[in-house]
Scaffold this active site. Structure first.
Site, PDB file in Angstrom:
ATOM      1  N   ASP A 195       0.812  -1.225   0.000  1.00  0.00           N
ATOM      2  CA  ASP A 195       0.000   0.000   0.000  1.00  0.00           C
ATOM      3  C   ASP A 195       0.846   1.276   0.000  1.00  0.00           C
ATOM      4  O   ASP A 195       0.643   2.165   0.848  1.00  0.00           O
ATOM      5  CB  ASP A 195      -0.923   0.015   1.242  1.00  0.00           C
ATOM      6  CG  ASP A 195      -1.762  -1.236   1.392  1.00  0.00           C
ATOM      7  OD1 ASP A 195      -2.148  -1.809   0.361  1.00  0.00           O
ATOM      8  OD2 ASP A 195      -2.032  -1.636   2.537  1.00  0.00           O
TER       9      ASP A 195
ATOM     10  N   GLU B  27     -11.347   0.011  -3.860  1.00  0.00           N
ATOM     11  CA  GLU B  27     -10.593   0.553  -2.721  1.00  0.00           C
ATOM     12  C   GLU B  27      -9.343   1.268  -3.233  1.00  0.00           C
ATOM     13  O   GLU B  27      -9.094   1.339  -4.434  1.00  0.00           O
ATOM     14  CB  GLU B  27     -10.194  -0.561  -1.738  1.00  0.00           C
ATOM     15  CG  GLU B  27      -9.240  -1.587  -2.323  1.00  0.00           C
ATOM     16  CD  GLU B  27      -8.934  -2.752  -1.382  1.00  0.00           C
ATOM     17  OE1 GLU B  27      -9.443  -2.811  -0.265  1.00  0.00           O
ATOM     18  OE2 GLU B  27      -8.163  -3.637  -1.819  1.00  0.00           O
TER      19      GLU B  27
HETATM   20  O1  FUB Z   1      -3.327  -3.623   3.293  1.00  0.00           O
HETATM   21  C1  FUB Z   1      -4.655  -3.840   3.720  1.00  0.00           C
HETATM   22  C2  FUB Z   1      -5.618  -3.499   2.636  1.00  0.00           C
HETATM   23  O2  FUB Z   1      -5.341  -4.277   1.474  1.00  0.00           O
HETATM   24  C3  FUB Z   1      -5.529  -2.078   2.130  1.00  0.00           C
HETATM   25  O3  FUB Z   1      -6.090  -1.138   3.001  1.00  0.00           O
HETATM   26  C4  FUB Z   1      -6.195  -2.241   0.828  1.00  0.00           C
HETATM   27  O4  FUB Z   1      -6.056  -1.160  -0.052  1.00  0.00           O
HETATM   28  C5  FUB Z   1      -5.549  -3.505   0.305  1.00  0.00           C
HETATM   29  O5  FUB Z   1      -4.295  -3.256  -0.268  1.00  0.00           O
END
Ligand code: FUB
Length: 329
Positions: free
Chosen positions: A19, A226
């Site tokens: 991330d 997301e």
């Molecule tokens: O790293 C945890 C979660 O997985 C992140 O918040 C999302 O964007 C995905 O990468």
């Protein structure tokens, strides 16, 4: 001492990182990643395998220099309101301070977004006592605009709980829209001058196709899942994000920071591992995409590694699609 970094290879290999939010501060590239833990637990759609407990900050003096790990800059134990899962963070600079924005579950198991501050881009960061009032869901990304107004973008489906906030209140059993209905969009709020509260109620961003029709929930190649990121290029706002179930990073463009954004295309093809998450930054005269994959752990979803590659625009402002495993010099 670690060797010099190379495109499409892990920035660091002594820890798992994911991330990445990259920014140029004080003439260097600073990367704010999640810090994945090495454990043997199983994976599920709720993301319980992502049980991170702290943040590290990485930096690069040049795109062919060694990557510096500045060590742990914030730990779960030092965040009074948080109970677990320090997911994807971002950082911003304003008012002579550095701000780290991060999601975590509160003591009721609800994802909220917190802030922490430092006088240095490499931390350490001190967390505020409580989460940002009225914040929810995950994956904050902050744009400090040319006029110094700051906007926070956030939201993620499934484990990120965005579906549960459709009425403005947390509904634990709420599900997403039917496939033929408009998809849920990420949220945006302007940040207050001290960066610690929302100036307004978060607004849902509309992502539309070339005819101006909303992207539908069933359109999994294009709908928002997301990991929002907003950058500016030639005066336009580019919103890029993960499509989740189809594992792409795609983008949409607007004349305004809060949209509507018109869908344009794919930036990054699927990488090894379920999740894909990115940021885009200009450093000196080039643009870079920071992303992660699970190559280093042979595909274990919660053991990811941050990488970068050059990102190129076409003359008309569209972005060239990147296949990170088929890179030409
Ligand atoms: O790293 C945890 C979660 O997985 C992140 O918040 C999302 O964007 C995905 O990468």
């Amino acid at each position: 001492m670690a060797g010099n970094v190379k495109p499409n290879e892990p920035l660091v290999t002594h820890i798992f990182t994911a991330d990445p939010s990259a920014h140029v501060f004080e003439g260097k590239v600073y990367i704010y990643p999640s810090h994945d833990l090495d454990h043997d637990g199983t994976s599920n759609d709720n993301g319980d395998q992502y049980k991170m407990k702290d943040y590290h900050v990485l930096s690069l003096e040049a795109m062919d220099a060694p990557c510096v790990d500045h060590g742990e800059v914030l730990h779960l134990d030092d965040i009074p309101w948080a109970s677990k899962q320090l997911w994807a963070p971002d950082a911003a600079y304003k008012n002579g301070k550095y701000y780290l924005f991060f999601p975590a579950r509160d003591h009721d198991g609800i994802f909220r977004i917190g802030a922490a501050t430092s006088s240095n881009p490499s931390g350490p960061f001190k967390a505020e006592k409580d989460y940002i009032p009225d914040s929810f869901s995950i994956d904050p990304a902050v744009l400090v605009d040319d006029d110094n107004r700051a906007y926070i973008y956030f939201g993620g489906l499934w484990g990120g709980q965005l579906e549960k906030w459709q009425t403005g209140k947390f509904a634990p059993d709420a599900e997403g829209p039917d496939p033929a209905e408009p998809a849920l969009g990420p949220r945006v709020a302007e940040l207050s001058d001290d960066m610690l509260t929302f100036k307004n109620e978060p607004k849902e961003i509309s992502i539309v196709d070339e005819q101006g029709e909303p992207i539908l929930a069933g359109d999994e190649d294009r709908r928002y899942f997301e990991g929002p990121w907003v950058h500016k290029y030639n005066g336009l706002y580019y919103l890029s994000y993960s499509t989740g179930t189809t594992h792409k990073i795609v983008y949409a463009v607007s004349e305004n920071p809060d949209g509507p954004f018109e869908f344009k295309g794919t930036i990054l093809k699927p990488v090894t591992g379920w999740t894909t998450h990115h940021s885009i930054v200009q450093f000196r005269d080039k643009w870079y995409l920071f992303y992660h994959d699970c190559s280093l752990s042979d595909g274990v979803d919660h053991k990811r590694s941050v990488k970068f590659t050059e990102l190129k625009y076409n003359e008309d402002g569209t972005i060239q699609t990147i296949d990170p495993y088929d890179v030409q010099d």
